[in-house]
Design a protein around this motif. Structure first.
Motif, mmCIF file in Angstrom:
data_model
loop_
_atom_site.group_PDB
_atom_site.id
_atom_site.type_symbol
_atom_site.label_atom_id
_atom_site.label_comp_id
_atom_site.label_asym_id
_atom_site.label_seq_id
_atom_site.Cartn_x
_atom_site.Cartn_y
_atom_site.Cartn_z
ATOM 1 N N GLU A 28 80.942 41.348 -4.984
ATOM 2 C CA GLU A 28 79.716 40.728 -4.498
ATOM 3 C C GLU A 28 78.477 41.141 -5.275
ATOM 4 O O GLU A 28 77.396 40.600 -5.093
ATOM 5 C CB GLU A 28 79.511 41.029 -3.000
ATOM 6 C CG GLU A 28 79.242 42.484 -2.672
ATOM 7 C CD GLU A 28 80.495 43.290 -2.399
ATOM 8 O OE1 GLU A 28 80.379 44.399 -1.847
ATOM 9 O OE2 GLU A 28 81.593 42.802 -2.748
ATOM 10 N N GLU A 32 78.856 35.446 -11.517
ATOM 11 C CA GLU A 32 79.933 34.785 -12.247
ATOM 12 C C GLU A 32 79.542 34.554 -13.708
ATOM 13 O O GLU A 32 78.389 34.298 -14.025
ATOM 14 C CB GLU A 32 80.243 33.460 -11.536
ATOM 15 C CG GLU A 32 81.566 32.826 -11.959
ATOM 16 C CD GLU A 32 81.404 31.924 -13.166
ATOM 17 O OE1 GLU A 32 82.304 31.935 -14.030
ATOM 18 O OE2 GLU A 32 80.375 31.228 -13.242
ATOM 19 N N SER A 157 74.418 38.455 -1.097
ATOM 20 C CA SER A 157 75.524 38.666 -2.021
ATOM 21 C C SER A 157 75.343 37.817 -3.277
ATOM 22 O O SER A 157 74.945 36.650 -3.204
ATOM 23 C CB SER A 157 76.845 38.283 -1.345
ATOM 24 O OG SER A 157 77.885 38.201 -2.298
ATOM 25 N N GLU A 159 77.625 36.608 -4.851
ATOM 26 C CA GLU A 159 78.609 35.528 -4.808
ATOM 27 C C GLU A 159 78.005 34.269 -4.184
ATOM 28 O O GLU A 159 78.645 33.229 -4.131
ATOM 29 C CB GLU A 159 79.840 35.975 -4.022
ATOM 30 C CG GLU A 159 80.623 37.073 -4.730
ATOM 31 C CD GLU A 159 81.866 37.507 -3.971
ATOM 32 O OE1 GLU A 159 82.971 37.353 -4.532
ATOM 33 O OE2 GLU A 159 81.731 37.976 -2.833
ATOM 34 N N ASP A 161 77.374 33.411 -1.154
ATOM 35 C CA ASP A 161 78.143 32.869 -0.035
ATOM 36 C C ASP A 161 77.453 33.094 1.309
ATOM 37 O O ASP A 161 78.047 32.885 2.363
ATOM 38 C CB ASP A 161 79.541 33.496 -0.009
ATOM 39 C CG ASP A 161 79.507 35.017 0.112
ATOM 40 O OD1 ASP A 161 78.398 35.593 0.218
ATOM 41 O OD2 ASP A 161 80.587 35.642 0.087
#
Length: 223
Positions: A28, A32, A157, A159, A161
């Motif tokens: 987290e 990416e 996070s 990520e 999400d």
């Protein structure tokens, strides 16, 4: 050892750095691979790696905001012992930030950093890299001059999400060590600017920002 800036995901050193990050940080905390392209080209952001004998052995990412007159250390990674990587990265970063602020006609108020609190969350292994142990890192950052901003901190996070990441403090290393507080409005402006890239903010983070908006100042406490 070389201090080399990365400005593209096409740079072979970036692939090594990103793999390096994944081997150290929880998922987290790592953006990416493809999403790095735009940030690396941002003139307000700098990513440097420490290269020793052709290998990436350390890395640091930081930014400076002339409109707020503050910097932020996103991360510092030390991959091997016995090479003085931490000092190498810190000294080169400090020199670069001084020149960066000077070019903007300012002297920075200081630098933010998110700092793990292992006394609350103990399971972070950081890839079993001893130099990255949260207890060690916290004490090193304290030695550098970082202090804890006295409010309950969470962050979205990476990520994206919508999860709130806990177990950290927001720290600040003031240029003037006698500083005992920061304007809450500066913290709000910094955090909303810093996390603009993440569209999916958790409710806990939004509540934290609203709570800060009700304050005049936030105290700086010891780590």
């Amino acid at each position: 050892m070389e201090y080399i800036r990365i400005t593209s995901i096409e740079d072979p050193l970036f692939a090594k750095m990103h793999q390096f990050m994944q081997s150290v940080f929880p998922a987290e905390e790592v953006l990416e691979f493809s999403l790095w392209q735009e940030p690396l080209q941002d003139q307000g952001l700098r990513v440097y790696v420490a290269v020793h004998e052709g290998e990436v052995v350390g890395a640091t990412e930081y930014r400076y905001y002339p409109t707020m007159n503050v910097a932020m250390t996103d991360f510092t990674i030390i991959g091997k012992p016995g090479l003085s990587i931490g000092r190498f990265l810190a000294k080169n970063r400090e020199a670069d930030l001084l020149e960066w602020a000077k070019a903007s006609g300012q002297t920075s108020l200081g630098m933010f950093a998110e700092i793990y609190d292992p006394y609350r969350v103990e399971e972070h292994s950081f890839g079993k890299v001893k130099a990255m142990d949260p207890f060690v890192r916290r004490e090193v950052l304290s030695h550098l001059g970082y202090k804890r901003l006295d409010f309950p901190y969470v962050h979205p996070s990476w990520e994206n999400d919508g999860t709130a990441v806990e177990g950290l403090d927001l720290g600040f290393m003031p240029t003037d060590d006698s500083m005992t507080e920061l304007p809450a409005s500066l913290i709000v402006t910094f955090l909303t600017t810093y996390y603009t890239v993440l569209s999916n903010k958790p409710q806990a983070w939004l509540d934290m920002i609203e709570s800060l908006k009700q304050k005049e100042t936030v105290a700086l406490k010891g780590l």
